[in-house]
Motif scaffolding. Structure first.
Motif, PDB file in Angstrom:
ATOM      1  N   ASP A   1       0.851  -1.189   0.000  1.00 37.97           N
ATOM      2  CA  ASP A   1       0.000   0.000   0.000  1.00 37.97           C
ATOM      3  C   ASP A   1       0.894   1.249   0.000  1.00 37.97           C
ATOM      4  O   ASP A   1       2.110   1.141   0.209  1.00 37.97           O
ATOM      5  N   PRO A   2       0.333   2.427  -0.260  1.00 42.79           N
ATOM      6  CA  PRO A   2       1.160   3.641  -0.364  1.00 42.79           C
ATOM      7  C   PRO A   2       2.046   3.896   0.851  1.00 42.79           C
ATOM      8  O   PRO A   2       3.207   4.288   0.701  1.00 42.79           O
ATOM      9  N   MET A   3       1.511   3.673   2.061  1.00 37.71           N
ATOM     10  CA  MET A   3       2.309   3.897   3.260  1.00 37.71           C
ATOM     11  C   MET A   3       3.467   2.901   3.353  1.00 37.71           C
ATOM     12  O   MET A   3       4.606   3.269   3.648  1.00 37.71           O
ATOM     13  N   GLY A   4       3.175   1.628   3.078  1.00 34.75           N
ATOM     14  CA  GLY A   4       4.228   0.615   3.111  1.00 34.75           C
ATOM     15  C   GLY A   4       5.299   0.890   2.070  1.00 34.75           C
ATOM     16  O   GLY A   4       6.491   0.698   2.327  1.00 34.75           O
ATOM     17  N   ARG A   5       4.871   1.345   0.900  1.00 36.85           N
ATOM     18  CA  ARG A   5       5.823   1.666  -0.164  1.00 36.85           C
ATOM     19  C   ARG A   5       6.744   2.803   0.249  1.00 36.85           C
ATOM     20  O   ARG A   5       7.947   2.740   0.063  1.00 36.85           O
ATOM     21  N   LYS A   6       6.149   3.850   0.819  1.00 37.43           N
ATOM     22  CA  LYS A   6       6.936   4.997   1.244  1.00 37.43           C
ATOM     23  C   LYS A   6       7.951   4.602   2.320  1.00 37.43           C
ATOM     24  O   LYS A   6       9.113   5.023   2.271  1.00 37.43           O
ATOM     25  N   GLU A   7       7.511   3.781   3.278  1.00 40.34           N
ATOM     26  CA  GLU A   7       8.408   3.372   4.363  1.00 40.34           C
ATOM     27  C   GLU A   7       9.603   2.589   3.826  1.00 40.34           C
ATOM     28  O   GLU A   7      10.746   2.833   4.222  1.00 40.34           O
ATOM     29  N   ILE A   8       9.346   1.657   2.927  1.00 34.72           N
ATOM     30  CA  ILE A   8      10.442   0.847   2.358  1.00 34.72           C
ATOM     31  C   ILE A   8      11.424   1.736   1.604  1.00 34.72           C
ATOM     32  O   ILE A   8      12.646   1.649   1.777  1.00 34.72           O
ATOM     33  N   LEU A   9      10.909   2.618   0.750  1.00 31.45           N
ATOM     34  CA  LEU A   9      11.783   3.463  -0.066  1.00 31.45           C
ATOM     35  C   LEU A   9      12.554   4.466   0.790  1.00 31.45           C
ATOM     36  O   LEU A   9      13.731   4.750   0.511  1.00 31.45           O
ATOM     37  N   ASP A  10      11.912   4.995   1.814  1.00 29.01           N
ATOM     38  CA  ASP A  10      12.606   5.922   2.716  1.00 29.01           C
ATOM     39  C   ASP A  10      13.781   5.220   3.395  1.00 29.01           C
ATOM     40  O   ASP A  10      14.864   5.796   3.543  1.00 29.01           O
ATOM     41  N   GLN A  11      13.570   3.968   3.813  1.00 24.92           N
ATOM     42  CA  GLN A  11      14.641   3.230   4.478  1.00 24.92           C
ATOM     43  C   GLN A  11      15.779   2.915   3.517  1.00 24.92           C
ATOM     44  O   GLN A  11      16.961   2.986   3.880  1.00 24.92           O
ATOM     45  N   ILE A  12      15.438   2.600   2.283  1.00 23.82           N
ATOM     46  CA  ILE A  12      16.480   2.320   1.279  1.00 23.82           C
ATOM     47  C   ILE A  12      17.315   3.568   1.018  1.00 23.82           C
ATOM     48  O   ILE A  12      18.549   3.510   0.916  1.00 23.82           O
ATOM     49  N   LYS A  13      16.647   4.722   0.929  1.00 23.42           N
ATOM     50  CA  LYS A  13      17.375   5.971   0.689  1.00 23.42           C
ATOM     51  C   LYS A  13      18.276   6.303   1.877  1.00 23.42           C
ATOM     52  O   LYS A  13      19.431   6.719   1.697  1.00 23.42           O
ATOM     53  N   LYS A  14      17.767   6.100   3.102  1.00 27.97           N
ATOM     54  CA  LYS A  14      18.593   6.348   4.289  1.00 27.97           C
ATOM     55  C   LYS A  14      19.807   5.433   4.308  1.00 27.97           C
ATOM     56  O   LYS A  14      20.916   5.849   4.667  1.00 27.97           O
ATOM     57  N   LEU A  15      19.602   4.187   3.937  1.00 25.49           N
ATOM     58  CA  LEU A  15      20.706   3.219   3.877  1.00 25.49           C
ATOM     59  C   LEU A  15      21.766   3.678   2.889  1.00 25.49           C
ATOM     60  O   LEU A  15      22.972   3.640   3.171  1.00 25.49           O
ATOM     61  N   HIS A  16      21.320   4.138   1.736  1.00 27.99           N
ATOM     62  CA  HIS A  16      22.236   4.626   0.709  1.00 27.99           C
ATOM     63  C   HIS A  16      23.041   5.825   1.195  1.00 27.99           C
ATOM     64  O   HIS A  16      24.257   5.894   1.020  1.00 27.99           O
ATOM     65  N   LEU A  17      22.361   6.756   1.830  1.00 29.13           N
ATOM     66  CA  LEU A  17      23.032   7.975   2.293  1.00 29.13           C
ATOM     67  C   LEU A  17      23.993   7.690   3.445  1.00 29.13           C
ATOM     68  O   LEU A  17      25.084   8.263   3.502  1.00 29.13           O
ATOM     69  N   LYS A  18      23.594   6.808   4.357  1.00 24.60           N
ATOM     70  CA  LYS A  18      24.417   6.546   5.538  1.00 24.60           C
ATOM     71  C   LYS A  18      25.682   5.769   5.199  1.00 24.60           C
ATOM     72  O   LYS A  18      26.779   6.093   5.666  1.00 24.60           O
ATOM     73  N   TYR A  19      25.530   4.731   4.379  1.00 23.99           N
ATOM     74  CA  TYR A  19      26.663   3.838   4.130  1.00 23.99           C
ATOM     75  C   TYR A  19      27.344   4.065   2.782  1.00 23.99           C
ATOM     76  O   TYR A  19      28.331   3.402   2.471  1.00 23.99           O
ATOM     77  N   LYS A  20      26.792   4.989   1.981  1.00 23.60           N
ATOM     78  CA  LYS A  20      27.380   5.330   0.679  1.00 23.60           C
ATOM     79  C   LYS A  20      27.504   4.111  -0.235  1.00 23.60           C
ATOM     80  O   LYS A  20      28.440   4.000  -1.031  1.00 23.60           O
ATOM     81  N   ILE A  21      26.549   3.170  -0.096  1.00 26.22           N
ATOM     82  CA  ILE A  21      26.612   1.990  -0.950  1.00 26.22           C
ATOM     83  C   ILE A  21      26.008   2.296  -2.320  1.00 26.22           C
ATOM     84  O   ILE A  21      25.253   3.255  -2.491  1.00 26.22           O
ATOM     85  N   THR A  22      26.350   1.480  -3.283  1.00 30.57           N
ATOM     86  CA  THR A  22      25.778   1.587  -4.620  1.00 30.57           C
ATOM     87  C   THR A  22      24.420   0.883  -4.613  1.00 30.57           C
ATOM     88  O   THR A  22      24.311  -0.253  -4.145  1.00 30.57           O
ATOM     89  N   VAL A  23      23.390   1.557  -5.102  1.00 31.79           N
ATOM     90  CA  VAL A  23      22.047   0.983  -5.133  1.00 31.79           C
ATOM     91  C   VAL A  23      21.535   0.970  -6.571  1.00 31.79           C
ATOM     92  O   VAL A  23      21.657   1.965  -7.292  1.00 31.79           O
ATOM     93  N   ILE A  24      20.973  -0.172  -6.964  1.00 29.21           N
ATOM     94  CA  ILE A  24      20.299  -0.286  -8.257  1.00 29.21           C
ATOM     95  C   ILE A  24      18.847  -0.651  -7.977  1.00 29.21           C
ATOM     96  O   ILE A  24      18.568  -1.696  -7.382  1.00 29.21           O
TER      97      ILE A  24
END
Length: 287
Positions: free
Chosen positions: A176-199
């Protein structure tokens, strides 16, 4: 962790009546720490491509280099590659099998020969990254959770491996929209914090526009376009021709411009549109 793909080709069922060319002459470079969107209609070759990036599929022709290591070489140790390149398939919650959440997230790290203390530390961190409380859920069965929470558990299991590249195939499909937003927000935070490459593979142009640094567009097993989100979504005619769209806000801006409103044409997000409209109103008042 950089990725270089050169002249990649993949043929399913070669030399048979069912031979299918899934990928043809694929060339691109992903720099260390980039957040890349991979888009294309169903059957364009996206899933086949990402399965090459951690050695699940071997190229028919061509080369793939992960940090200058040719993973298409027959002598390469793919287990070492897969420690660094994490792949989250679509609907990963269907692959959950352990009796507790702790065991599920710890499964990957447990196969790395780590100490119990290090494994526990990784499980705690991975659950925190996906927004779940370790003490509250560690002993629960993953099958007691909602679909969105199980999705987070599955992603946490990959994060616990501490990959340098994280590949996600439609990670929000069916949420659902809320679940989607939560997952994507966490992925973006992970990317920013650890500077990993995301595809990120996604059919949502809004998500791709908001999150990524670069977009790779595929059609019929080939790359049609590569560029920044602004560069790609300015080419609406090409995208529409291959069955893709543009973000809804970009489409709205296009229609406003057609009606003579002098608004920037490279707007990708609602926030950008809001700021642009506020500026236009101020300029009109001060005129």
């Amino acid at each position: 962790m950089s990725i270089i793909v050169k002249n990649l080709m993949h043929v399913y069922n070669p030399n048979s009546p069912f031979e299918t060319v899934a990928l043809s002459d694929i060339n691109f470079t992903i720099e260390d720490g980039e957040f890349v969107g991979l888009i294309g209609h169903t059957g364009s070759g996206k899933s086949t491509l990402i399965q090459h990036l951690n050695g699940l599929l071997k190229p028919t022709n061509g080369k793939i280099f992960i940090n200058n290591l040719d993973i298409s070489d027959k002598n390469v140790k793919l287990r070492e590659v897969r420690k660094k390149v994490g792949l989250v398939f679509q609907y990963p919650e269907y692959q959950i099998f352990e009796e507790t959440i702790y065991k599920e997230v710890a499964f990957g790290p447990s196969n790395l020969g780590l100490s119990d203390l290090e494994i526990e530390s990784r499980v705690k961190e991975a659950l925190r990254v996906v927004g779940l409380n370790f003490e509250e859920i560690k002993d629960r069965s993953p099958f007691e959770l909602s679909g969105g929470q199980r999705r987070r558990i599955a992603i946490a299991g990959v994060i616990a491996m501490k990959p340098e590249v994280l590949i996600l195939d439609e990670p929000t499909a069916g949420l659902d929209p809320m679940g989607r937003k939560e997952i994507l927000d966490q992925i973006k935070k992970l990317h920013l914090k650890y500077k990993i490459t995301v595809i990120l593979v996604s059919h949502s142009m809004e998500d791709i526009a908001k999150l990524t640094d670069k977009i790779i567009v595929m059609d019929k097993g080939k790359i049609t376009l590569i560029g920044t989100p602004r560069e790609i979504f300015m080419k609406a005619e090409i995208l529409e021709k291959i069955g893709l769209g543009i973000p809804q806000i970009t489409s709205l801006v296009k229609k406003l411009r057609e009606k003579g409103i002098n608004i920037r044409e490279d707007i990708l997000t609602v926030e950008e549109a809001k700021n642009e409209i506020i500026n236009l109103v101020r300029e009109k008042k001060n005129a």
